[in-house]
Scaffold this motif. Structure first.
Motif, PDB file in Angstrom:
ATOM      1  N   ILE A   5       0.839  -1.202   0.000  1.00 15.55           N
ATOM      2  CA  ILE A   5       0.000   0.000   0.000  1.00 15.55           C
ATOM      3  C   ILE A   5       0.876   1.254   0.000  1.00 15.55           C
ATOM      4  CG2 ILE A   5      -1.710   1.329   1.294  1.00 15.55           C
ATOM      5  CD1 ILE A   5      -2.843  -1.314   2.328  1.00 15.55           C
ATOM      6  N   LEU A   6       0.639   2.123  -0.988  1.00 16.59           N
ATOM      7  CA  LEU A   6       1.382   3.375  -1.095  1.00 16.59           C
ATOM      8  C   LEU A   6       0.722   4.497  -0.299  1.00 16.59           C
ATOM      9  CD1 LEU A   6       2.153   3.308  -4.928  1.00 16.59           C
ATOM     10  CD2 LEU A   6       3.732   2.771  -3.053  1.00 16.59           C
ATOM     11  N   ASN A 207      -3.244  -8.197   1.798  1.00 14.81           N
ATOM     12  CA  ASN A 207      -1.882  -8.547   2.212  1.00 14.81           C
ATOM     13  C   ASN A 207      -1.677  -8.236   3.690  1.00 14.81           C
ATOM     14  OD1 ASN A 207      -1.896  -8.878  -0.559  1.00 14.81           O
ATOM     15  ND2 ASN A 207       0.143  -8.059  -0.866  1.00 14.81           N
ATOM     16  N   ASP A 208      -2.697  -8.649   4.487  1.00 17.74           N
ATOM     17  CA  ASP A 208      -2.712  -8.529   5.955  1.00 17.74           C
ATOM     18  C   ASP A 208      -2.897  -7.100   6.455  1.00 17.74           C
ATOM     19  OD1 ASP A 208      -2.377 -11.318   6.348  1.00 17.74           O
ATOM     20  OD2 ASP A 208      -0.202 -11.115   6.101  1.00 17.74           O
ATOM     21  N   GLU A 209      -3.153  -6.158   5.556  1.00 18.60           N
ATOM     22  CA  GLU A 209      -3.427  -4.770   5.965  1.00 18.60           C
ATOM     23  C   GLU A 209      -4.938  -4.545   5.959  1.00 18.60           C
ATOM     24  OE1 GLU A 209      -1.399  -2.296   6.822  1.00 18.60           O
ATOM     25  OE2 GLU A 209       0.590  -2.999   6.220  1.00 18.60           O
ATOM     26  N   PRO A 210      -5.538  -4.092   7.077  1.00 18.22           N
ATOM     27  CA  PRO A 210      -6.989  -3.882   7.107  1.00 18.22           C
ATOM     28  C   PRO A 210      -7.408  -2.658   6.293  1.00 18.22           C
ATOM     29  CG  PRO A 210      -5.999  -3.161   9.173  1.00 18.22           C
ATOM     30  CD  PRO A 210      -4.894  -3.799   8.378  1.00 18.22           C
ATOM     31  N   ILE A 211      -8.488  -2.814   5.537  1.00 14.16           N
ATOM     32  CA  ILE A 211      -9.060  -1.716   4.761  1.00 14.16           C
ATOM     33  C   ILE A 211     -10.564  -1.710   5.016  1.00 14.16           C
ATOM     34  CG2 ILE A 211      -9.304  -0.659   2.497  1.00 14.16           C
ATOM     35  CD1 ILE A 211      -6.944  -2.309   1.561  1.00 14.16           C
ATOM     36  N   ALA A 212     -11.089  -0.551   5.386  1.00 14.26           N
ATOM     37  CA  ALA A 212     -12.492  -0.432   5.776  1.00 14.26           C
ATOM     38  C   ALA A 212     -13.350   0.037   4.609  1.00 14.26           C
ATOM     39  CB  ALA A 212     -12.612   0.549   6.945  1.00 14.26           C
ATOM     40  N   ARG A 213     -14.650  -0.127   4.761  1.00 12.96           N
ATOM     41  CA  ARG A 213     -15.616   0.383   3.795  1.00 12.96           C
ATOM     42  C   ARG A 213     -15.372   1.880   3.547  1.00 12.96           C
ATOM     43  NH1 ARG A 213     -18.402   2.626   0.421  1.00 12.96           N
ATOM     44  NH2 ARG A 213     -20.457   3.463   0.798  1.00 12.96           N
ATOM     45  N   LEU A 216     -10.068   3.950  -0.181  1.00  6.10           N
ATOM     46  CA  LEU A 216      -9.336   3.606  -1.390  1.00  6.10           C
ATOM     47  C   LEU A 216      -7.854   3.557  -1.059  1.00  6.10           C
ATOM     48  CD1 LEU A 216      -9.688   4.617  -5.025  1.00  6.10           C
ATOM     49  CD2 LEU A 216      -7.544   5.224  -3.893  1.00  6.10           C
ATOM     50  N   VAL A 217      -7.173   2.541  -1.603  1.00  2.00           N
ATOM     51  CA  VAL A 217      -5.730   2.461  -1.410  1.00  2.00           C
ATOM     52  C   VAL A 217      -5.034   2.471  -2.770  1.00  2.00           C
ATOM     53  CG1 VAL A 217      -5.763   1.325   0.828  1.00  2.00           C
ATOM     54  CG2 VAL A 217      -5.873  -0.077  -1.235  1.00  2.00           C
ATOM     55  N   ARG A 218      -3.941   3.211  -2.839  1.00  2.00           N
ATOM     56  CA  ARG A 218      -3.037   3.173  -3.992  1.00  2.00           C
ATOM     57  C   ARG A 218      -2.022   2.074  -3.743  1.00  2.00           C
ATOM     58  NH1 ARG A 218       0.219   7.162  -3.626  1.00  2.00           N
ATOM     59  NH2 ARG A 218       1.033   6.943  -5.727  1.00  2.00           N
ATOM     60  N   LEU A 219      -1.774   1.270  -4.776  1.00  2.00           N
ATOM     61  CA  LEU A 219      -0.968   0.072  -4.604  1.00  2.00           C
ATOM     62  C   LEU A 219       0.257   0.097  -5.501  1.00  2.00           C
ATOM     63  CD1 LEU A 219      -3.987  -2.383  -4.749  1.00  2.00           C
ATOM     64  CD2 LEU A 219      -2.769  -1.674  -2.680  1.00  2.00           C
ATOM     65  N   GLN A 220       1.305  -0.563  -5.057  1.00  2.00           N
ATOM     66  CA  GLN A 220       2.464  -0.760  -5.904  1.00  2.00           C
ATOM     67  C   GLN A 220       2.082  -1.632  -7.099  1.00  2.00           C
ATOM     68  OE1 GLN A 220       5.886  -2.235  -3.816  1.00  2.00           O
ATOM     69  NE2 GLN A 220       5.624  -0.839  -2.089  1.00  2.00           N
ATOM     70  N   ALA A 221       2.828  -1.484  -8.190  1.00  2.00           N
ATOM     71  CA  ALA A 221       2.540  -2.267  -9.387  1.00  2.00           C
ATOM     72  C   ALA A 221       2.881  -3.734  -9.187  1.00  2.00           C
ATOM     73  CB  ALA A 221       3.326  -1.710 -10.576  1.00  2.00           C
ATOM     74  N   ASP A 222       3.930  -4.006  -8.423  1.00  2.00           N
ATOM     75  CA  ASP A 222       4.387  -5.380  -8.229  1.00  2.00           C
ATOM     76  C   ASP A 222       3.661  -6.023  -7.054  1.00  2.00           C
ATOM     77  OD1 ASP A 222       6.259  -5.113 -10.294  1.00  2.00           O
ATOM     78  OD2 ASP A 222       7.750  -4.265  -8.913  1.00  2.00           O
ATOM     79  N   GLY A 223       3.553  -7.337  -7.121  1.00  2.00           N
ATOM     80  CA  GLY A 223       3.016  -8.079  -5.989  1.00  2.00           C
ATOM     81  C   GLY A 223       1.570  -8.474  -6.171  1.00  2.00           C
TER      82      GLY A 223
END
Length: 277
Positions: A5-6, A207-213, A216-223
């Motif tokens: 998560i970025l 990836n074990d990081e909680p995200i709530a309703r 929005l999360v920005r993600l790395q391209a890899d993984g």
């Protein structure tokens, strides 16, 4: 931030059209354009006063709109003579390109209206192409199934399921991930440089990081994305991915071009009645 998560962002309340209440997720103060994605709105209400006035005729130039409905019915009419209704589970794609005027109006007087509108930029070489439009009902959406999970492929391709909306030059992917309580699913990276996830129902571990309703999360391209729904209710997640165009963006409302001069020309064309394909 750590891991894949970025950054994390929440949408902000907004109104558009003739007063439709919505949440602006992308293209708000904490999260501007995410090239090639210009805007992401969620509209969700069972109060008809929040949506009944709809979006009366208005112009667009220079980009693509994609409407995806979770619940409800919305009618489209445009200056090229196209008309159609996007219903629960369906998607509507409109390439405004060199110009189109359209209206989006609810085809219901009560009940839940819930969905998303995504704006996708076009490269300069395609901004002045002819406009186009298509409706895709629910049965045209590709589906990937797992144990307790259903992935609806709206755009792009995932696990041999091809979505009806394709912009291959941008490697554009849009997937609606629906999971029952406690279900897990892994989505492989396709290496797009822009990757976003928005939780519209329940909660997840990514990836074990909680995200709530509503987050929005920005993600790395890899993984790969290892998703797990919360244990107390089903989860819903919109995944977006695409490669940046990497060109200047000049935007004034519904006109998205590369320079201010092109935006001013779009306004003049609209005022002169020339903003049609």
């Amino acid at each position: 931030m750590s891991g894949i998560i970025l950054s994390r962002h929440r949408g902000m309340p907004a109104q558009d059209g003739a007063g439709v209440k919505l949440t602006r997720i992308v293209n708000q103060p904490s999260l501007r354009h995410q090239d090639p994605f210009l805007m992401l709105d969620e509209f969700r209400s069972d109060n008809p006063n929040d949506y009944i006035a709809g979006f009366p005729p208005h112009p667009h130039r220079g980009f693509v709109t994609l409407t995806y409905m979770l619940a409800g019915r919305m009618e489209h009419k445009d200056s090229n003579g196209n008309t159609g209704v996007v219903e629960t589970g369906g998607a509507q794609w409109m390439k405004a390109a060199r110009g189109i005027i359209h209206a989006e109006m609810p085809k219901q007087e009560d009940g839940l209206m819930w969905g998303f509108q995504l704006w996708i930029n076009l490269p300069a070489a395609r901004k002045m192409e002819a406009a186009d439009w298509a409706d895709f009902p629910q049965d045209k959406i590709g589906v990937v199934r797992g144990e307790g999970a259903e992935l609806r492929v709206i755009a792009g391709e995932l696990e041999q399921q091809r979505g009806p909306i394709q912009q291959p030059e941008q490697s554009f992917l849009m997937v609606d991930v629906r999971m029952s309580e406690g279900a897990t699913y892994s989505v492989e990276s396709q290496q797009q440089q822009t990757r976003l996830a928005y939780v519209y129902q329940g909660s997840i571990l990514l990836n074990d990081e909680p995200i709530a309703r509503g987050e929005l999360v920005r993600l790395q391209a890899d993984g790969d994305l290892n998703l797990k729904a919360g244990s107390d209710e089903p989860a819903g997640v919109i995944l977006l991915a695409g490669n940046p165009i990497g060109e200047p963006i000049a935007q004034y409302g519904p006109f998205v071009m590369n320079t201010q001069a092109e935006v001013e020309q779009a306004i003049r064309d609209y005022q002169a009645g020339k903003l049609t394909a």
